[in-house]
Write a protein that holds these residues in place. Structure first.
Motif, PDB file in Angstrom:
ATOM      1  N   VAL A  89      -6.448   2.360   2.446  1.00 30.96           N
ATOM      2  CA  VAL A  89      -6.838   1.375   1.431  1.00 30.96           C
ATOM      3  C   VAL A  89      -7.547   2.117   0.300  1.00 30.96           C
ATOM      4  O   VAL A  89      -8.476   2.890   0.546  1.00 30.96           O
ATOM      5  N   ARG A  90      -7.121   1.870  -0.918  1.00 32.53           N
ATOM      6  CA  ARG A  90      -7.770   2.491  -2.064  1.00 32.53           C
ATOM      7  C   ARG A  90      -8.453   1.440  -2.919  1.00 32.53           C
ATOM      8  O   ARG A  90      -8.080   0.268  -2.913  1.00 32.53           O
ATOM      9  N   ARG A 136       4.375   4.661  -1.800  1.00 31.17           N
ATOM     10  CA  ARG A 136       3.440   5.478  -1.030  1.00 31.17           C
ATOM     11  C   ARG A 136       2.216   4.670  -0.630  1.00 31.17           C
ATOM     12  O   ARG A 136       1.768   3.788  -1.371  1.00 31.17           O
ATOM     13  N   VAL A 137       1.685   5.003   0.546  1.00 30.82           N
ATOM     14  CA  VAL A 137       0.454   4.382   1.051  1.00 30.82           C
ATOM     15  C   VAL A 137      -0.618   5.464   1.129  1.00 30.82           C
ATOM     16  O   VAL A 137      -0.421   6.478   1.799  1.00 30.82           O
ATOM     17  N   PRO A 138      -1.744   5.312   0.412  1.00 28.27           N
ATOM     18  CA  PRO A 138      -2.159   4.138  -0.374  1.00 28.27           C
ATOM     19  C   PRO A 138      -1.944   4.289  -1.875  1.00 28.27           C
ATOM     20  O   PRO A 138      -2.431   3.443  -2.636  1.00 28.27           O
ATOM     21  N   GLN A 139      -1.267   5.352  -2.327  1.00 30.32           N
ATOM     22  CA  GLN A 139      -1.172   5.603  -3.762  1.00 30.32           C
ATOM     23  C   GLN A 139      -0.552   4.434  -4.526  1.00 30.32           C
ATOM     24  O   GLN A 139      -0.995   4.097  -5.633  1.00 30.32           O
ATOM     25  N   GLN A 146      -5.166  -0.277 -12.786  1.00 36.30           N
ATOM     26  CA  GLN A 146      -4.369  -0.865 -11.713  1.00 36.30           C
ATOM     27  C   GLN A 146      -4.598  -0.135 -10.401  1.00 36.30           C
ATOM     28  O   GLN A 146      -4.707  -0.735  -9.352  1.00 36.30           O
ATOM     29  N   ARG A 147      -4.672   1.206 -10.467  1.00 32.29           N
ATOM     30  CA  ARG A 147      -4.878   1.972  -9.248  1.00 32.29           C
ATOM     31  C   ARG A 147      -5.721   3.195  -9.568  1.00 32.29           C
ATOM     32  O   ARG A 147      -5.658   3.746 -10.663  1.00 32.29           O
ATOM     33  N   THR A 148      -6.525   3.631  -8.594  1.00 34.69           N
ATOM     34  CA  THR A 148      -7.343   4.825  -8.747  1.00 34.69           C
ATOM     35  C   THR A 148      -7.170   5.688  -7.519  1.00 34.69           C
ATOM     36  O   THR A 148      -6.476   5.334  -6.571  1.00 34.69           O
ATOM     37  N   ALA A 149      -7.843   6.838  -7.529  1.00 33.57           N
ATOM     38  CA  ALA A 149      -7.769   7.726  -6.368  1.00 33.57           C
ATOM     39  C   ALA A 149      -8.418   7.086  -5.159  1.00 33.57           C
ATOM     40  O   ALA A 149      -9.257   6.189  -5.274  1.00 33.57           O
ATOM     41  N   VAL A 150      -8.030   7.552  -3.969  1.00 37.77           N
ATOM     42  CA  VAL A 150      -8.579   7.026  -2.721  1.00 37.77           C
ATOM     43  C   VAL A 150     -10.069   7.310  -2.653  1.00 37.77           C
ATOM     44  O   VAL A 150     -10.520   8.417  -2.955  1.00 37.77           O
ATOM     45  N   GLU A 151     -10.862   6.320  -2.293  1.00 36.04           N
ATOM     46  CA  GLU A 151     -12.291   6.503  -2.108  1.00 36.04           C
ATOM     47  C   GLU A 151     -12.649   6.156  -0.679  1.00 36.04           C
ATOM     48  O   GLU A 151     -12.322   5.077  -0.193  1.00 36.04           O
ATOM     49  N   ARG A 152     -13.343   7.065  -0.010  1.00 36.71           N
ATOM     50  CA  ARG A 152     -13.720   6.825   1.383  1.00 36.71           C
ATOM     51  C   ARG A 152     -14.879   5.857   1.493  1.00 36.71           C
ATOM     52  O   ARG A 152     -15.052   5.175   2.493  1.00 36.71           O
ATOM     53  N   GLU A 153     -15.753   5.821   0.452  1.00 31.21           N
ATOM     54  CA  GLU A 153     -16.930   4.965   0.503  1.00 31.21           C
ATOM     55  C   GLU A 153     -16.598   3.589  -0.047  1.00 31.21           C
ATOM     56  O   GLU A 153     -16.157   3.453  -1.179  1.00 31.21           O
ATOM     57  N   GLY A 154     -16.809   2.555   0.760  1.00 30.19           N
ATOM     58  CA  GLY A 154     -16.578   1.198   0.326  1.00 30.19           C
ATOM     59  C   GLY A 154     -17.850   0.385   0.409  1.00 30.19           C
ATOM     60  O   GLY A 154     -18.910   0.879   0.794  1.00 30.19           O
TER      61      GLY A 154
END
Length: 357
Positions: free
Chosen positions: A337-338, A270-273, A345-353
Motif C-alpha cells: 500500500v502506498r 504494478r503493486v504498489p506503484q 495521484q501516486r507517490t513513492a512507497v512510504e513505510r510509515e503510516g
C-alpha cells in the motif's frame, strides 16, 4: 505435566531464598525490584506464570465440534489453526481432547446429542457452527459450552470471535488515511461474519461522506481461493465500464489478494506503484510474488487460547452472566500500500503510516 510452583528450582536458579521466591509469586510487596524481576523472568522461562494465571483446568474431557473442513489445513487453514491453538492451550493440563465434525447449518442433532451425552464429555467448544437448534441443545444440556466465531441468538451461550465489523472499518480507514478514495473491495460473503466486515467497510465510507455503490465498489467471490478472486478481478478490470483501475483494492483474505495481484500484473499494473492491495488476513501469505502484503491480521491463534480461558470461567462460575468477547485485529504495515498525497495521484512507497507506532 506437573504445574506445581517450582519454588525450589527458581530459588536455585536465581540464588534467592525459597521464602523470597514464595513472596514474589504470591504478589507480596516486601521484596526488592531486582529480586522480583529475577524471579518472574525465571518463572516465565519455566512456564510457571501460565499456571499461576490459569490455575488447574477443572475438567479432563473436552469435545470440539466444527465443520469437516476445519480438520484439514488445505480446506480451511483459519479454522485448522484455531483448533491447533485450542490443543496448545490445553497442553499444560490433563485434558483429553476429542473432535466431531458437524455441518455449519442443518447439523446432525443426533450426533451432537450422542457426543454430548457421553459420560466422559464434560464440556464442549463449538467452532463456526451456526445452527440455532444445536445452540439450543447445548444450552439446555447444562454442560459448559463456549462458541468460537459464531453466536447464540438466544444469548444463553458465551462466545468469542474476531470483531469483524470493526476490523473491516479499520482496514478501510487505513486506506483512506493513506490518501485513497477510489477503492474496490473484493469479498467472499458466504457467512454472516463476512457481512459484518462489509458493514464495517461501508461505515468507513459513510463517515468519510462517501457513497458506497456495490456495482462499482464491491466484487463478490464465491470462495476464498486465489483462482476465483483472480477471475472476478480480471473481469472487473476488463469491463469497459471501468475506464481506469482504482488506486487500491481491499481484499478479504490472503489467497484472494494473491489472485488480485496476479490479475493486476497480467494487465501490466504494478503493486504498489500503480495499484495498492491490502488484505484482511495476512497470516498465510506475508508476501505475494515478492510484494510484502500490508494487512489487518484477524485474530486466530488467540481465539483458542481465550476460549479455553472463557471455558475455565464457566467452570468456576457456571451461573455467571454470559456474553461475547470480541477480539481486535492487528495492522501489519508492509509495502503493498502506498500513500497518495493531495495534488499527486501516486507517490513513492512510504513505510510509515498514520497507525504506525
Amino acid at each position: 505435566m506437573d504445574k506445581k510452583l517450582k519454588i525450589n528450582e527458581i530459588a536455585l536458579r536465581t540464588n534467592l531464598s525459597t521464602s523470597t521466591v514464595s513472596r514474589v509469586l504470591a504478589g507480596k510487596a516486601n521484596t526488592s525490584e531486582k529480586a522480583r524481576a529475577a524471579v518472574l523472568a525465571c518463572a516465565r522461562e519455566l512456564g510457571v506464570m501460565e499456571g499461576i494465571a490459569a490455575g488447574r483446568l477443572l475438567l479432563n474431557n473436552l469435545v470440539v465440534f466444527a465443520p469437516q473442513r476445519a480438520f484439514d489445513e488445505r480446506s480451511d487453514i483459519f479454522y485448522y489453526r484455531v483448533i491447533q491453538s485450542i490443543n496448545k492451550a490445553l497442553a499444560p493440563h490433563e485434558v483429553r481432547l476429542r473432535y466431531c465434525a458437524l455441518e455449519e447449518l442443518d447439523s446432525d442433532a443426533n450426533e451432537f446429542l450422542s457426543r454430548m451425552n457421553a459420560p466422559e464429555t464434560q464440556a464442549a467448544i463449538l467452532l463456526g457452527i451456526d445452527d440455532p437448534h444445536i445452540h439450543d441443545l447445548a444450552a439446555d444440556m447444562g454442560k459448559p459450552c463456549v462458541l468460537i466465531n459464531c453466536r447464540d441468538g438466544r444469548m444463553r451461550l458465551p462466545s468469542i470471535a474476531p470483531d469483524h465489523r470493526t476490523i473491516g472499518e479499520f482496514a478501510a480507514n487505513y486506506l483512506f488515511d493513506m490518501g485513497h478514495r477510489d477503492v474496490v473491495n473484493v469479498m467472499c460473503l458466504r457467512r454472516y461474519t463476512m457481512d459484518l466486515r462489509l458493514a464495517g467497510i461501508k461505515e468507513a465510507w459513510q463517515r468519510r461522506n462517501l457513497r458506497f455503490q456495490s456495482k462499482r465498489d464491491l466484487i463478490t467471490v464465491p470462495s476464498f481461493s486465489a483462482k476465483e478472486a483472480g477471475m472476478r478481478v480480471a473481469e472487473w478490470l476488463d469491463d469497459p465500464a471501468h475506464k481506469s483501475p482504482p488506486t487500491a483494492f481491499l481484499v478479504g483474505g490472503d489467497f484472494m489478494a494473491e489472485g488480485t495481484v496476479h490479475a493486476l500484473q497480467q494487465r501490466g499494473l504494478r503493486v504498489p506503484q500503480d495499484v495498492s492491495v491490502m488484505s484482511i488476513d495476512a497470516f498465510n501469505l506475508a508476501a505475494i510474488q515478492d510484494v510484502p502484503l500490508t494487512a489487518v491480521h484477524v485474530p486466530r491463534d488467540e481465539l483458542g487460547v481465550e476460549a479455553v480461558q472463557l471455558l475455565q470461567q464457566r467452570l468456576i462460575r457456571p451461573q455467571a452472566t454470559t456474553g461475547s468477547l470480541l477480539l481486535n485485529g492487528t495492522l501489519a504495515v508492509r509495502e503493498s500500500v502506498r500513500r497518495i498525497r493531495s495534488g499527486q495521484q501516486r507517490t513513492a512507497v512510504e513505510r510509515e503510516g498514520l497507525y504506525d507506532a
